[in-house]
Scaffold this active site. Structure first.
Site, PDB file in Angstrom:
ATOM      1  N   GLY A   1      45.193  63.316  21.565  1.00  0.00           N
ATOM      2  CA  GLY A   1      46.163  64.370  21.252  1.00  0.00           C
ATOM      3  C   GLY A   1      47.575  63.847  21.296  1.00  0.00           C
ATOM      4  N   ASN A   2      48.547  64.741  21.276  1.00  0.00           N
ATOM      5  CA  ASN A   2      49.944  64.335  21.417  1.00  0.00           C
ATOM      6  C   ASN A   2      50.704  65.414  22.174  1.00  0.00           C
ATOM      7  OD1 ASN A   2      51.195  66.259  19.425  1.00  0.00           O
ATOM      8  ND2 ASN A   2      49.763  65.197  18.064  1.00  0.00           N
ATOM      9  N   TYR A   3      51.969  65.139  22.477  1.00  0.00           N
ATOM     10  CA  TYR A   3      52.734  66.006  23.380  1.00  0.00           C
ATOM     11  C   TYR A   3      53.376  67.223  22.696  1.00  0.00           C
ATOM     12  CZ  TYR A   3      52.347  62.333  26.878  1.00  0.00           C
ATOM     13  OH  TYR A   3      51.868  61.435  27.780  1.00  0.00           O
ATOM     14  N   SER A   4      53.110  67.464  21.438  1.00  0.00           N
ATOM     15  CA  SER A   4      53.767  68.578  20.765  1.00  0.00           C
ATOM     16  C   SER A   4      53.486  69.890  21.504  1.00  0.00           C
ATOM     17  CB  SER A   4      53.246  68.683  19.323  1.00  0.00           C
ATOM     18  OG  SER A   4      53.642  69.920  18.777  1.00  0.00           O
ATOM     19  N   ALA A  19      52.274  68.666  14.601  1.00  0.00           N
ATOM     20  CA  ALA A  19      52.115  67.228  14.825  1.00  0.00           C
ATOM     21  C   ALA A  19      50.633  66.911  14.651  1.00  0.00           C
ATOM     22  CB  ALA A  19      52.597  66.864  16.224  1.00  0.00           C
TER      23      ALA A  19
END
Ligand code: CTP
Length: 372
Positions: free
Chosen positions: A182-185, A250
Site C-alpha cells: 500500500g501507500n501512505y495516501s 494514489a
C-alpha cells in the site's frame, strides 16, 4: 434576510430575550418567536425537529462563547441547541464575545470542532468591543452575513446538473490473506474536492480506497474499493455517465503477480516478490474520454516536476494536471495542507500558496467550473 426575499423564523435562547423583546423579533421576522421547549400560556410543545427541517440555512448570530461551547459538545438544554442538533441544512455561526474569550484556547478549539462538523464560521470582526477593549470578537456585520448567505446559495447552484467523478485514497494490493502493498495516501485531498463539488450542487461519485470516509457530504455517492483493479472497474463504469472527473487517488503502479490463499510462511533467508504492472486508471479514462467530457489528474513528483507533469498531461489525454511537488513543505501524504501548481492543456499555469486542503479544493474546483 427578509429584505432579500427570505422567510425567517427566529429561535433564541431565553437569555437573548434580556437584550431584545420577542415583539421586536416577531414583528421584524413576520413570524412567531421560538425561545422555549413549551409555550408557557398553552403548554404547547415547540417542534424543534420541524424547525430544523424547515430551514435551508441555520444562522446562529450572535453566537456567544456559551452557545458555541454547547454546540461543539452536543449539549441540548435549550430550544436553540435542540434545533441545531435537528437541523439538516448548512449551519453558519457568527462568534460574538470579548477579546480574551474569543482568543481563549477553549473557544478556538470549539470553533475548530464546529468547522470539522462542516459548520461555517462567519468572519469575526475586529474593533471596539462591549468591554471597551479593542480587538477580535465583534459579530460579523448583518449586511455581511446577508451577503455571505446570498453568495453561498448562488454558489450552491453553480454546478447543478453536473455529474462528476472523483477518486481518492490509496489502493491495497493483496499478497496473501494478511498482507498487502500500500501507500501512505490519506484521501484527504480527494475528499475535500468531492465535498467542494457537492457543495456547489454537482452530483458527485467518489471512489475511495481503504481509508476513512468520515467528513463526507451525505449527498456524495460513495463506492469503496481496495485494489487498483477494483478502482479501474468502478471508475471506468461511472465515468461514462459523467461530465468530468478528477482523479486524485494514489493507485498502486504494481501488484503482486500472484495472491496466495494461505499466509506466506517465512521459510527462506531471502524472499523475492514478483510484481506486475496495474492498469493506469487515469490513462484508461483519457482513452475513452468524449469531447464533452473533462478530465484532470494529479502528478506527484520529486524531480523535474513541471516537465514530468506535462508529460503525464499529454500521455494521459488530460485537460489539466495538478502538480504536487514532494519538495514543497506543507505538501504530501497525510498532511492537512497542500501546495499545488495547475498546468492546463492550453499552456496556462497557475501557482498557489500552501493552504489547507479544503481551500486547495476550492482553487481546483474554481478552475474545473470554468470548463463546465
Ligand atoms: N494513476 C492512475 N492509475 C495508476 C497510476 C496513477 O489512475 N495505476 C493516476 C493518479 O491518480 C494521478 C496520476 O495518475 O492522478 C499520476 O499519478 P502519479 O503517481 O504521479 O504518476 P504515475 O502515472 O503513476 O507515474 P510515475 O509513478 O512514474 O510518476
Amino acid at each position: 434576510m427578509i429584505k432579500s426575499g427570505a422567510q425567517v423564523k427566529v429561535v433564541c435562547t431565553p437569555n437573548a430575550l434580556d437584550f431584545v423583546t420577542p415583539l421586536t423579533l416577531s414583528t421584524l421576522s413576520k413570524n412567531a418567536i421560538y425561545s422555549h421547549f413549551f409555550v408557557k400560556e398553552t403548554g404547547e410543545w415547540v417542534n424543534h425537529v420541524e424547525l430544523g427541517k424547515w430551514a435551508d440555512a441555520f444562522v446562529v448570530a450572535p453566537c456567544t462563547a456559551n452557545t458555541l461551547t454547547k454546540m461543539a459538545n452536543g449539549y441540548c438544554d435549550n430550544l436553540l441547541l435542540a434545533t441545531y442538533l435537528s437541523a439538516d441544512c448548512p449551519v453558519f455561526f457568527a462568534p460574538a464575545m470579548d477579546l480574551d474569550m474569543y482568543l481563549h484556547p477553549t473557544t478556538q478549539h470549539n470553533i475548530s470542532t464546529l468547522l470539522s462538523y462542516n459548520n461555517i464560521e462567519l468572519p469575526t470582526g475586529e474593533g471596539e468591543l462591549a468591554s471597551g477593549l479593542v480587538g477580535k470578537g465583534r459579530m460579523c456585520e448583518p449586511e455581511e452575513i446577508e451577503h455571505i448567505l446570498s453568495s453561498y446559495f448562488e454558489r450552491e447552484e453553480s454546478l447543478l446538473g453536473k455529474t462528476i467523478l472523483v477518486n481518492a485514497g490509496p489502493t491495497h494490493e493483496k499478497l496473501d490473506p494478511v498482507r498487502f502493498i500500500g501507500n501512505y495516501s490519506s484521501g484527504k485531498m480527494g475528499k475535500a474536492i468531492a465535498n467542494e463539488l457537492s457543495s456547489r450542487g454537482a452530483m458527485v461519485h467518489l471512489v475511495l480506497g481503504p481509508v476513512s470516509a468520515d467528513g463526507l457530504d451525505t449527498k456524495i455517492h460513495l463506492t469503496k474499493i481496495e485494489s487498483a483493479q477494483e478502482m479501474y472497474k468502478a471508475c471506468s463504469e461511472i465515468f461514462t455517465t459523467c461530465d468530468a472527473a478528477i482523479l486524485s487517488a494514489a493507485v498502486a503502479d504494481y501488484r503482486p503477480a500472484s495472491q496466495e490463499d494461505q499466509k506466506i510462511k517465512k521459510k527462506t533467508e531471502e524472499f523475492n516478490l514478483e510484481l506486475v504492472k496495474t492498469v493506469d486508471v487515469l490513462k484508461s479514462l483519457g482513452e475513452i474520454k468524449k469531447n464533452h467530457q473533462f478530465l484532470a489528474g494529479f502528478a506527484l513528483e520529486t524531480q523535474n516536476e513541471q516537465e514530468n507533469a506535462l508529460l503525464k498531461l499529454e500521455k494521459k489525454n488530460l485537460d489539466f494536471i495538478i502538480l504536487n511537488s514532494m519538495n514543497d513543505k506543507g505538501a504530501g501524504f497525510g498532511k492537512d495542507t497542500n501546495k499545488i501548481t495547475i498546468l492546463e492543456k492550453n499552456g496556462k499555469k497557475h501557482t498557489f500558496e500552501t493552504k489547507p486542503k479544503k481551500d486547495v479544493a476550492i482553487d481546483i474546483v474554481n478552475l474545473l467550473a470554468t470548463y463546465l
